[in-house]
Design a protein around this motif. Structure first.
Motif, PDB file in Angstrom:
ATOM      1  N   ASN A  70       0.884  -1.318   0.067  1.00 40.58           N
ATOM      2  CA  ASN A  70       0.082  -0.159  -0.066  1.00 40.58           C
ATOM      3  C   ASN A  70       0.811   1.272   0.045  1.00 40.58           C
ATOM      4  O   ASN A  70       0.427   2.085  -0.753  1.00 40.58           O
ATOM      5  CB  ASN A  70      -0.935  -0.019   1.167  1.00 40.58           C
ATOM      6  CG  ASN A  70      -2.096  -0.941   0.991  1.00 40.58           C
ATOM      7  OD1 ASN A  70      -2.780  -1.157  -0.080  1.00 40.58           O
ATOM      8  ND2 ASN A  70      -2.441  -1.689   1.997  1.00 40.58           N
TER       9      ASN A  70
ATOM     10  N   PRO B 231      -0.870   8.477  -6.816  1.00 37.63           N
ATOM     11  CA  PRO B 231      -1.101   7.119  -7.219  1.00 37.63           C
ATOM     12  C   PRO B 231      -1.059   6.743  -8.530  1.00 37.63           C
ATOM     13  O   PRO B 231      -0.347   5.828  -9.125  1.00 37.63           O
ATOM     14  CB  PRO B 231      -2.335   6.614  -6.631  1.00 37.63           C
ATOM     15  CG  PRO B 231      -2.655   7.538  -5.327  1.00 37.63           C
ATOM     16  CD  PRO B 231      -1.970   8.941  -5.723  1.00 37.63           C
TER      17      PRO B 231
ATOM     18  N   GLY C 194       2.339   1.757  -3.644  1.00 35.77           N
ATOM     19  CA  GLY C 194       0.976   2.268  -4.512  1.00 35.77           C
ATOM     20  C   GLY C 194       0.426   3.430  -4.045  1.00 35.77           C
ATOM     21  O   GLY C 194      -0.093   4.312  -4.695  1.00 35.77           O
ATOM     22  N   GLY C 195       0.695   4.133  -2.811  1.00 33.34           N
ATOM     23  CA  GLY C 195       0.257   5.476  -2.456  1.00 33.34           C
ATOM     24  C   GLY C 195      -1.036   5.587  -1.911  1.00 33.34           C
ATOM     25  O   GLY C 195      -1.774   6.626  -2.121  1.00 33.34           O
ATOM     26  N   ARG C 196      -1.469   4.513  -1.321  1.00 37.05           N
ATOM     27  CA  ARG C 196      -2.902   4.435  -0.819  1.00 37.05           C
ATOM     28  C   ARG C 196      -2.908   5.461   0.143  1.00 37.05           C
ATOM     29  O   ARG C 196      -2.379   5.508   1.207  1.00 37.05           O
ATOM     30  CB  ARG C 196      -3.281   2.917  -0.293  1.00 37.05           C
ATOM     31  CG  ARG C 196      -4.789   3.211  -0.146  1.00 37.05           C
ATOM     32  CD  ARG C 196      -5.046   1.665   0.957  1.00 37.05           C
ATOM     33  NE  ARG C 196      -5.037   0.598   0.201  1.00 37.05           N
ATOM     34  CZ  ARG C 196      -6.533   0.074  -0.276  1.00 37.05           C
ATOM     35  NH1 ARG C 196      -7.203   0.525  -0.313  1.00 37.05           N
ATOM     36  NH2 ARG C 196      -6.323  -1.052  -0.999  1.00 37.05           N
TER      37      ARG C 196
END
Lengths: 249, 483
Positions: free
Chosen positions: A45, A72, A48-50
């Protein structure tokens, strides 16, 4: 290809990753294993840059691009693909429309020409066949009413269509029966190549019978504490994680 | 709230492409409303005595009514004396002429809005257009082609002159003078609008469409539309609307009446994009509209489809009175609110005939600081033997500072009637946004795709060209300027 240096990250102000280092060369497949709560999903995460997963130190670079600075979608353009543990539904948004928009956005930002409609359709149908989904799935809403196995295969379908540089599979094997596991693994294996790398995050060794990794890393308490070849996975399967954690301590 | 949603809400600031003002000289009545105003409007339109009487009766009634306050909307009371009730571009007051005589500024307005006024420029010539600018109809296309099929499509002010017997027979029969405050006001001061008559057995050879534009300042637009489909006739009618961006609120209080006789079918689609006001809630159109159809004959069919994205306040309940046995009423609605918009919209399905059927599909999308309400009535009269209704009412929230409300009213006085109601409220979730972004869609594209997916059942009901326009409109509405 991928270089993670001293990555620290927290979720709701709780430190989860505490100085993680990982280097993945082009064409390599790395497995990351570890007990529950070690930070496996946090790693994917954060990459991914959540929203909600905050990198507090260190760096993640993909092909020389610093991912942590990017939105993201920009990370996707840089070549990152996450296969989700729990892919969500997008009701009413057809798979076809979703794929086409995604492919076009990625092509545009990567500076390559997007396929025309006919070429796109052909590629989408072939990808369906590859992951053993009927082409009818292209007309259905994204993951709408899909079974667990169908959702995971749909993830691989997207992976095939988007042609990423680095694929991160976050416990893709969870909830899959053997047949579905085989389909997912076949899809991944077909994408293996000199210019594409994989990070396979999993709790169980089972998946690694189908996707044979070049390297295996053990993640515990936010750090990689042991690395080895694919034989390490077998050892973990036999003896659990306890012995390594003790060895390190 | 996630960062992505914040990014979207920041960009939701309205980017209203239709917000320009056309500089034309107007022939306007001074602000104010009394009996003389009503007489002046009627005189300007050279109306027959019976219609003036009808207007005056409405005005007398209106003075006894008070504004409805039950809707879930908040706004400063309208000063009805501060409005002008008639505004026509100079020289256009007598209704449509040939295009050569229309003020070029007005022609340019419609060109900018993408509304085709030249018949030959239309690719397939599939849509006939009546354009209403403030209080008057400017031009109607394809009148001759339609006349060959026996179809009458003209401004209602013209129909009063050319087909008085038809107007007299049907005007006010669906929405009576005293129906409600705004409908009553409209009856007294209505300016222009479209008149459609499809004779027995005729399927209208093309889509009909009216484009409404409010231009003048401090002017109310009170259009009146009347559509009649005789036995076995059918027609599809489209309505579009825009207004300039102004700091003052503009009032739009229309009345639409539909009459379907035996086996007739009327499909009425609206894409409403009046100016919504600025971020602080200044300006914008008050859209207080009464739309109703009566399925008078057996097996008749009336279908309302609306895509509501504009207006500061929307107060609108397109309804169907199902009188004829086996008649069918439908309501498909998408209402999007953002900024400080408020919408209170829905429908009424009044079942009177046997085996009548109605379907209601309502999709409400709320973003930023807006309020979005569905209000719907399903009534089964004692005579509605075997009647059925299905209602589905879904709300989608973007962010956590907006509101969605559902007020269903169900009255059944027949034991054999079946009423089904389904409702759902969901949010554009962070997980959905992240999935889209991870696959390379920026948050605006992602939201617009999710919202379009949410509205799919309604968009399917729109005529092809309109569906494309509606999709784009939603996208523009959700995009705003990229900062």
């Amino acid at each position: 290809m991928l270089s993670i240096e001293n990555l620290q990250a927290s979720v709701e102000d709780k430190a989860i990753l505490k100085g993680l280092n990982l280097s993945v060369g082009a064409g390599e497949v790395h497995a990351i294993m570890g007990p529950n709560g070690a930070g496996k999903s946090t790693l994917s995460n954060v990459m991914g840059g959540r929203p909600g997963y905050e990198a507090t130190g260190g760096s993640v670079t993909l092909g020389g691009v610093d991912l942590l600075e990017l939105e993201p979608e920009e990370r996707a353009y840089a070549g990152l693909f996450l296969a989700f543990q729990y892919p969500v539904e997008l009701p009413g948004v057809s798979n076809m429309e979703f794929l086409k928009t995604a492919v076009e956005a990625n092509c545009e930002h990567r500076g390559i020409e997007a396929p025309n409609t006919a070429a796109f359709l052909k590629a989408a149908r072939e990808a369906c066949a590859q992951v053993n989904l009927s082409p009818d799935f292209l007309k259905r809403g994204v993951n709408e009413g899909f079974s667990g196995g169908e959702r995971k295969r749909n993830e691989i379908l997207q992976m095939i269509m988007l042609q990423p540089k680095l694929c991160v599979l976050d416990e893709t094997d969870s909830g899959l029966d053997i047949d579905a596991l085989q389909v997912v693994a076949d899809g991944v294996n077909s994408l293996r190549g000199a210019d594409r790398s994989f990070v396979v995050i999993t709790h169980y060794q089972r998946l690694l019978d189908y996707i044979v990794p070049d390297f295996v890393h053990v993640l515990s308490d936010g750090k990689i504490i042991k690395s080895g070849g694919s034989e390490l996975a077998l050892e973990l399967e036999k003896n659990g994680y306890g012995w390594i954690e003790q060895e390190v301590a | 709230m996630s960062e992505s949603v914040e990014r979207i809400n920041e960009r939701l600031a309205s980017d209203y492409e239709a917000g320009f003002v056309t500089e034309v000289e107007n022939d306007s009545l001074p602000p104010g409303l009394d009996e003389d105003t009503v007489r002046a409007i009627s005189a300007r339109k050279k109306e027959p005595e019976w219609l003036l009487e009808w207007r005056l009766k409405a005005f007398a009634k209106w003075k006894t009514l008070t504004e409805p306050e039950w809707a879930h909307v908040n706004y400063q009371k309208i000063d009805f004396q501060a409005l002008s009730y008639y505004s026509a571009p100079k020289g256009q007051g007598d209704g449509p002429k040939s295009l050569d005589e229309v003020d070029p500024e007005i022609l340019r307005t419609y060109e900018k809005l993408g509304i085709p006024l030249h018949e030959q420029k239309r690719l397939a010539g599939v849509v006939a257009v009546d354009v209403v600018f403030d209080s008057v109809s400017i031009h109607t296309t394809f009148k001759d082609t339609l006349a060959e099929a026996g179809v009458i499509f003209c401004p209602i002010s013209e129909a009063v002159q050319s087909h008085p017997e038809l107007v007299k027979q049907y005007l006010g029969t669906v929405v009576p003078i005293s129906d409600n405050f705004y409908a009553c006001l409209n009856s007294a001061v209505f300016s222009d609008g479209s008149f459609v008559f499809i004779p027995k057995g005729v399927t209208c050879p093309m889509e009909l469409s009216t484009y409404f534009r409010i231009n003048a300042m401090n002017t109310g637009q009170f259009e009146r539309t009347l559509i009649i489909a005789e036995e076995g006739a059918s027609v599809s009618y489209l309505e579009g609307c825009t207004a300039p961006m102004r700091d003052e609120n503009q009032l739009h209080a229309a009345v639409v009446e539909l009459v379907a006789l035996d086996d007739a079918k009327i499909k009425y689609s609206t894409v409403q994009n009046w100016y919504m006001g600025d971020e602080q809630g200044r300006g914008g159109v008050y859209n207080f509209v009464t739309k109703r159809g009566v399925c008078k004959g057996r097996n008749s069919h009336i279908s309302w489809t609306q895509v509501e994205t504009g207006s500061a306040i929307t107060w609108k309940y397109p309804s169907v009175v199902l009188r004829g046995d086996n008649s069918v009423g439908e309501f498909y609605s998408v209402a999007l609110t953002r900024g400080r918009q408020q919408a209170d919209t829905g429908t009424k399905m009044i079942h009177m005939g046997k085996n009548t059927k109605s379907t209601i599909i309502s999709k409400g999308i709320s973003a930023a600081n807006s309020e979005n309400c569905y209000r719907g009535l399903v009534r089964m009269a004692p005579t509605a033997e075997g009647a059925r209704n299905f209602t589905q009412c879904d709300s989608l929230l973007i962010g956590d500072t907006c509101g969605a409300h559902t007020f269903p009213y169900i009255e059944s006085r027949n034991n054999s009637a079946v009423i089904e109601h389904e409702a759902s409220t969901s949010k554009v979730s962070d997980d959905q946004l992240f999935l889209c972004q991870q696959r390379g869609l920026d948050p605006e594209k992602a939201v617009s795709m999710i919202v379009n997916g949410f509205c799919k059942e309604v968009f399917r009901e729109l005529p092809m060209e309109f569906a494309v326009e509606a999709g784009k409109l939603l996208e523009i509405s959700l995009e705003g300027s990229v900062g």
